[in-house]
Design a protein around this motif. Structure first.
Motif, PDB file in Angstrom:
ATOM      1  N   LEU A  65       0.809  -1.219   0.000  1.00 44.38           N
ATOM      2  CA  LEU A  65       0.000   0.000   0.000  1.00 44.38           C
ATOM      3  C   LEU A  65       0.845   1.272   0.000  1.00 44.38           C
ATOM      4  O   LEU A  65       0.297   2.375  -0.129  1.00 44.38           O
ATOM      5  CB  LEU A  65      -0.918   0.009   1.221  1.00 44.38           C
ATOM      6  CG  LEU A  65      -1.884  -1.172   1.373  1.00 44.38           C
ATOM      7  CD1 LEU A  65      -2.656  -1.063   2.682  1.00 44.38           C
ATOM      8  CD2 LEU A  65      -2.829  -1.242   0.188  1.00 44.38           C
ATOM      9  N   LEU A 122       0.383   4.228  -2.359  1.00 40.18           N
ATOM     10  CA  LEU A 122      -0.850   4.994  -2.193  1.00 40.18           C
ATOM     11  C   LEU A 122      -0.721   6.081  -1.136  1.00 40.18           C
ATOM     12  O   LEU A 122      -1.619   6.921  -1.009  1.00 40.18           O
ATOM     13  CB  LEU A 122      -2.000   4.056  -1.819  1.00 40.18           C
ATOM     14  CG  LEU A 122      -2.298   2.908  -2.796  1.00 40.18           C
ATOM     15  CD1 LEU A 122      -3.426   2.048  -2.259  1.00 40.18           C
ATOM     16  CD2 LEU A 122      -2.636   3.447  -4.177  1.00 40.18           C
ATOM     17  N   THR A 124      -0.110   9.355   0.591  1.00 37.05           N
ATOM     18  CA  THR A 124      -0.122  10.713   0.029  1.00 37.05           C
ATOM     19  C   THR A 124       0.908  11.627   0.677  1.00 37.05           C
ATOM     20  O   THR A 124       1.163  12.722   0.168  1.00 37.05           O
ATOM     21  CB  THR A 124      -1.511  11.338   0.192  1.00 37.05           C
ATOM     22  OG1 THR A 124      -1.879  11.314   1.581  1.00 37.05           O
ATOM     23  CG2 THR A 124      -2.545  10.552  -0.623  1.00 37.05           C
ATOM     24  N   VAL A 144       5.902   1.068  -7.954  1.00 39.48           N
ATOM     25  CA  VAL A 144       4.557   0.576  -7.657  1.00 39.48           C
ATOM     26  C   VAL A 144       4.497  -0.947  -7.722  1.00 39.48           C
ATOM     27  O   VAL A 144       4.049  -1.617  -6.772  1.00 39.48           O
ATOM     28  CB  VAL A 144       3.525   1.202  -8.618  1.00 39.48           C
ATOM     29  CG1 VAL A 144       2.154   0.552  -8.399  1.00 39.48           C
ATOM     30  CG2 VAL A 144       3.434   2.705  -8.402  1.00 39.48           C
TER      31      VAL A 144
END
Length: 433
Positions: A313, A316, A318, A389
């Motif tokens: 994760l 993701l 931020t 990623v």
């Protein structure tokens, strides 16, 4: 009663810390070596994987050597040679030299883990082995964590070349303490009381004299051995990713400065250190309260690996705080499970004298992950022009696969029963309660 066994545990912890500090150093230095040496992600991947190229075949021999010649000589020889090798890393001029030295580093470090396993098996009764393993195994987290602030500080002061020389000196300083303190037989240690020696021996459920009856090739014939290797392979992929590529991720994606690499970059490692000690203490407590070895070991492994999958994760996140939190949680889970994972050879070995041999076979799974996963990540980064990623997603997926192997494929945690000895009761103990 004296407590010499805990001095031995501290020495093993320090030796393993130095081992992982040295093998982790390239990952920290890489972002600062790339420009000067012109390295691309694929070359870096080969350099990381090169460590395993000779380590992988040598670890099987090292396990047998630890059983035959003892941890004293093997541990001293290993750390002396790998310290010289890491110092030579400061003189490299290109990818070929790095790859060759990484191969030699792997060859010489192959004597480390079997020595620490042998020392733990020799000096600790079963009731304390999880804590003994937790201590030396935490050296992996200590070394990998210390590599960031130590290498960052040295690089900032003397540059990356002399930084490798600096960490090599630490290994050479450890040698006289090991030679002066360790003994292959607790009874021969001048500082160990008779009460402590009796305590150690009374807690070891099988006689070491049985070890000659079992060859390591017989261990390879057991399905349990191969389930252990596959489990360890998948669990190791994320560990090698952390070792090789997370510092580069922090510098190139999260834009860490050298100061941040040495400070904030160590947070996941600190979480892992805490998890390692918690896992060992909890396991010993549960065993003493009557929980089965299978429940305790598998519970720690599966829960820890499932938690570590949250690394997927990280892209993701931020902001930096969220990213570092996910990395810390993932490393906590990975470390929590790994203590139980690397205790398994002590529980599964058909006789205690073959625990380090089984540990050597298990390390094949670890090193197979180290040979393939960092290289795979290097190619993925090359093809994706630096995107992390997919590598992070794969690191999380391999942890889930490892948890599934442990839960559904690995059988009960009890000594391996060898077919040709099934009629010989001396080779087997009752399954642990």
């Amino acid at each position: 009663m004296t407590h010499v066994r805990w001095r031995i545990a501290v020495l093993c912890l320090c030796g393993n810390t130095l081992s992982w500090l040295d093998r982790s150093a390239l990952g920290v230095a890489l972002p600062y070596m790339k420009t000067e040496l012109g390295l691309d992600p694929v070359q870096a991947g080969y350099a990381f994987g090169a460590f395993v190229f000779l380590y992988l075949p040598a670890i099987l021999l090292s396990g047998a050597l630890a059983d035959r010649f003892g941890a004293l000589r093997l541990g001293a020889l290993a750390i002396g040679l790998w310290s010289v090798t890491i110092a030579l890393m400061g003189a490299v001029q290109g990818a070929v030299a790095i790859i060759l030295l990484r191969m030699l580093l792997g060859l010489f470090e192959s004597g480390g883990t079997p020595s620490w396993i042998k020392a733990t098996m020799t000096w600790f009764p079963r009731s304390e082995r999880a804590r003994g393993v937790a201590m030396f195994d935490s050296g992996a987290r200590f070394g990998a964590t210390l590599a960031l602030p130590v290498m960052a500080a040295l690089i900032g002061v003397v540059g990356w070349r002399l930084a490798f020389v600096g960490i090599a000196l630490l290994g050479l300083l450890w040698l006289p303490f090991w030679l002066r303190t360790y003994r292959d037989d607790p009874a021969s240690h001048p500082a160990a009381s008779r009460e402590e020696v009796d305590f150690i021996r009374s807690g070891q459920s099988r006689e070491a004299s049985d070890e000659a009856q079992v060859g390591w090739w017989e261990l390879l014939g057991s399905p349990t051995t191969w389930a252990l290797v596959v489990l360890t392979f998948f669990a190791a992929c994320q560990a090698w990713f952390n070792l090789a590529w997370v510092p580069t991720y922090l510098v190139e994606v999260r834009h860490f400065t050298l100061l941040r690499v040495g400070s904030l970059g160590a947070i996941p490692g600190i979480a892992g250190i805490a998890a390692g000690f918690m896992s060992g203490i909890l396991a010993d407590l549960l065993l003493k309260r009557g929980f089965s070895t299978t429940f305790v070991r598998k519970g720690c492994i599966v829960s820890g690996l499932a938690l570590s999958s949250c690394i997927a994760l990280t892209p993701l996140a931020t902001d930096l705080a969220m990213a570092m939190t996910l990395l810390a949680i993932a490393n906590f889970g990975l470390s929590f499970g790994s203590v139980a994972l690397y205790t398994l050879p002590l529980d599964l070995a058909p006789v205690p004298g073959r625990a380090s041999s089984l540990g050597g076979i298990q390390i094949v799974g670890t090193l197979s992950g180290g040979l393939s996963f960092p290289l795979l990540v290097g190619y993925l980064l090359h093809w994706s022009e630096g995107s992390f990623v997919l590598p992070l997603a794969l690191a999380g997926a391999t942890s889930l696969l490892a948890a599934c192997v442990c839960l559904f494929i690995l059988g009960p945690i009890s000594p391996i029963r060898l077919k040709r000895h099934e009629s010989a009761p001396l080779l087997h103990r009752a399954p642990a309660a």
